[in-house]
Scaffold this motif. Structure first.
Motif, PDB file in Angstrom:
ATOM      1  N   VAL A  90       0.860  -1.185   0.000  1.00  0.00           N
ATOM      2  CA  VAL A  90       0.000   0.000   0.000  1.00  0.00           C
ATOM      3  C   VAL A  90       0.896   1.236   0.000  1.00  0.00           C
ATOM      4  O   VAL A  90       1.871   1.304   0.754  1.00  0.00           O
ATOM      5  N   ILE A  91       0.560   2.190  -0.857  1.00  0.00           N
ATOM      6  CA  ILE A  91       1.269   3.477  -0.869  1.00  0.00           C
ATOM      7  C   ILE A  91       0.254   4.569  -0.554  1.00  0.00           C
ATOM      8  O   ILE A  91      -0.711   4.765  -1.296  1.00  0.00           O
ATOM      9  N   GLY A  92       0.451   5.268   0.547  1.00  0.00           N
ATOM     10  CA  GLY A  92      -0.409   6.381   0.925  1.00  0.00           C
ATOM     11  C   GLY A  92       0.213   7.682   0.470  1.00  0.00           C
ATOM     12  O   GLY A  92       1.392   7.932   0.736  1.00  0.00           O
ATOM     13  N   VAL A  93      -0.564   8.502  -0.236  1.00  0.00           N
ATOM     14  CA  VAL A  93      -0.081   9.793  -0.723  1.00  0.00           C
ATOM     15  C   VAL A  93      -1.100  10.860  -0.342  1.00  0.00           C
ATOM     16  O   VAL A  93      -2.259  10.781  -0.752  1.00  0.00           O
ATOM     17  N   GLY A  94      -0.696  11.836   0.439  1.00  0.00           N
ATOM     18  CA  GLY A  94      -1.625  12.908   0.805  1.00  0.00           C
ATOM     19  C   GLY A  94      -1.364  13.454   2.188  1.00  0.00           C
ATOM     20  O   GLY A  94      -0.274  13.285   2.755  1.00  0.00           O
ATOM     21  N   GLY A  95      -2.384  14.100   2.744  1.00  0.00           N
ATOM     22  CA  GLY A  95      -2.294  14.604   4.105  1.00  0.00           C
ATOM     23  C   GLY A  95      -2.485  13.479   5.107  1.00  0.00           C
ATOM     24  O   GLY A  95      -2.557  12.294   4.741  1.00  0.00           O
ATOM     25  N   GLY A  96      -2.619  13.847   6.368  1.00  0.00           N
ATOM     26  CA  GLY A  96      -2.714  12.847   7.417  1.00  0.00           C
ATOM     27  C   GLY A  96      -3.872  11.887   7.247  1.00  0.00           C
ATOM     28  O   GLY A  96      -3.763  10.702   7.578  1.00  0.00           O
ATOM     29  N   SER A  97      -4.993  12.372   6.697  1.00  0.00           N
ATOM     30  CA  SER A  97      -6.153  11.496   6.510  1.00  0.00           C
ATOM     31  C   SER A  97      -5.832  10.352   5.561  1.00  0.00           C
ATOM     32  O   SER A  97      -6.137   9.186   5.835  1.00  0.00           O
ATOM     33  N   SER A  98      -5.218  10.673   4.431  1.00  0.00           N
ATOM     34  CA  SER A  98      -4.865   9.632   3.457  1.00  0.00           C
ATOM     35  C   SER A  98      -3.839   8.659   4.026  1.00  0.00           C
ATOM     36  O   SER A  98      -3.929   7.443   3.805  1.00  0.00           O
ATOM     37  N   LEU A  99      -2.876   9.181   4.763  1.00  0.00           N
ATOM     38  CA  LEU A  99      -1.854   8.310   5.331  1.00  0.00           C
ATOM     39  C   LEU A  99      -2.441   7.400   6.398  1.00  0.00           C
ATOM     40  O   LEU A  99      -2.095   6.207   6.484  1.00  0.00           O
ATOM     41  N   ASP A 100      -3.331   7.932   7.215  1.00  0.00           N
ATOM     42  CA  ASP A 100      -3.978   7.116   8.251  1.00  0.00           C
ATOM     43  C   ASP A 100      -4.822   6.003   7.639  1.00  0.00           C
ATOM     44  O   ASP A 100      -4.823   4.865   8.112  1.00  0.00           O
ATOM     45  N   VAL A 101      -5.564   6.322   6.579  1.00  0.00           N
ATOM     46  CA  VAL A 101      -6.385   5.302   5.923  1.00  0.00           C
ATOM     47  C   VAL A 101      -5.511   4.264   5.240  1.00  0.00           C
ATOM     48  O   VAL A 101      -5.823   3.064   5.255  1.00  0.00           O
ATOM     49  N   ALA A 102      -4.384   4.691   4.663  1.00  0.00           N
ATOM     50  CA  ALA A 102      -3.456   3.742   4.041  1.00  0.00           C
ATOM     51  C   ALA A 102      -2.941   2.742   5.065  1.00  0.00           C
ATOM     52  O   ALA A 102      -2.838   1.535   4.800  1.00  0.00           O
TER      53      ALA A 102
END
Length: 382
Positions: A90-102
């Motif tokens: 999984v690669i999360g790209v974005g602010g904290g919300s995207s990283l937390d969901v990743a």
């Protein structure tokens, strides 16, 4: 005994984003789920990442439904996307919300346990999929923390999963990605990072390691947040903020945050105030309440912020720090009172009760807090 944990591999610097596909190859990735939000989709970052992954023989699927202050349902959908795409990374790209969901998508793909049974500390049974996190804001520090926060719309609360299995394998911190953040996002995400640094520094669980990280983060943010807000193309300021946000994340992930966050969660959940703004509104009042518990350390914060504390007592220095925060919030044109978001005095009792339920965080606070204290602090920022 103290434990310090952080992301095992961190790549920092202008242009670091270009290394993402190569890092995925090093992890042995074949199928990747990219987790992000609609604001990032509007840029060319995801297209560029997909293209590089494909050139390296890696199939990419994009989940782009992450909203600010994401819900359980969004996290479950991301987890399902990871499973249905047979992702191994999984690669999360974005602010904290995207990283937390990743992070949560990664563990949902490998754990049969319901998400509601993983909220709390160390309740995730098994490691998740391989995980790369790439922040596009300088704020949450999620790329180096073992924490994910979600909103429960029905209960109108925010809850968190805390587990070593949420730490990514790789964090890529590229300040160029933060240039696309508009001034208001730059402002409240930067304040979020400052809250993380100050709260880690004043937590009862602070250590020499976390103090060192938090102190440098306070210094960098105090000197550069206004500059990044005023001119988003200032790469010197953007770079300083990106590094400071990461260092603050490392500090609070190990020392813990304190009461500002406990106050921010109820108002964020009930009135949908963005987390960085909720923290910013509560920050000066909570610091004024907390400073009595450790005046020398709060005076030290004033010095780190660049305030001239010569010939001042520790108490006077600490009060200058509170003034600095109020002036900074004003300069960033951020809301400074709860009434801006429709909070009324009649809402305070239930909000204060919500604060007292955030026991995991209040345990870190340098000053003991009562329900009456919570009500008074909310009234002070109404």
């Amino acid at each position: 005994m103290k434990i310090f944990q952080t992301t095992k591999r961190i790549i920092i610097g202008e242009g670091a984003f270009a290394a993402a596909a190569e890092e995925a190859v090093l992890l042995g990735a074949h199928k990747v789920l990219i987790v992000t939000g609609q604001n990032i989709i509007k840029t060319n970052y995801i297209d560029a990442l997909e293209s590089k992954l494909n050139k390296n023989g890696i199939k990419a699927t994009v989940f782009s439904d992450v909203e600010p202050d994401p819900s359980y349902e969004t996290a479950l959908k991301a987890g399902s996307a990871a499973i249905h795409s047979s992702a191994d990374t999984v690669i999360g790209v974005g602010g904290g919300s995207s990283l937390d969901v990743a992070k949560i998508a990664s563990i949902l793909a490998t754990n049969d346990k319901p998400i509601t049974e993983m909220f709390g500390v160390n309740l995730v049974p098994k490691p998740g999929l391989k995980l790369i996190l790439i922040p596009t804001t300088a704020g949450t520090g999620s790329e180096v923390t073992h924490i994910s926060i979600l909103s429960d719309e029905r209960e109108r609360i925010k809850t968190g999963i805390v587990s070593q299995y949420l730490l990514p394998d790789i964090a890529i911190v590229d300040p160029v990605l933060t240039v696309s953040s508009p001034p208001d996002v730059t402002a409240y995400s930067g304040m979020d990072a400052l809250v993380h640094a100050v709260e880690a520094f004043t937590s009862v669980n602070a250590t020499v390691i976390t103090d060192t990280l938090a102190a440098k983060a306070i210094e960098l943010i105090s000197a550069n947040l206004r500059r990044a807000y005023a001119n988003g193309d200032n790469m010197e300021a953007r770079s300083a903020m990106a590094i400071a946000s990461m260092m603050a994340g490392q500090a609070f992930a190990n020392a813990g945050v304190t009461a500002t966050h406990a106050f921010a969660y109820p108002i964020g959940a009930v009135f949908h105030i963005p987390h960085g703004i909720a923290n910013s509104i509560m920050f000066p009042a909570v610091m004024k309440f907390n400073m009595t518990a450790n005046l020398p350390k709060f005076a030290r914060i004033a010095s780190l912020m660049g305030i001239n504390t010569h010939n001042l007592t520790d108490r006077q220095s600490a009060l200058k720090m509170v003034e600095f925060l109020q002036e900074l919030i004003a300069d960033l044109r951020l809301p400074s009172c709860l009434s801006y978001y429709g909070v009324k005095e009649s809402d305070i009792p239930s909000l204060a009760t919500g604060v007292m339920k955030v026991t995991r965080i209040l345990a870190n606070n340098p000053r003991k807090l009562t329900l009456k204290d919570a009500e008074e602090i909310y009234k002070n920022v109404l």
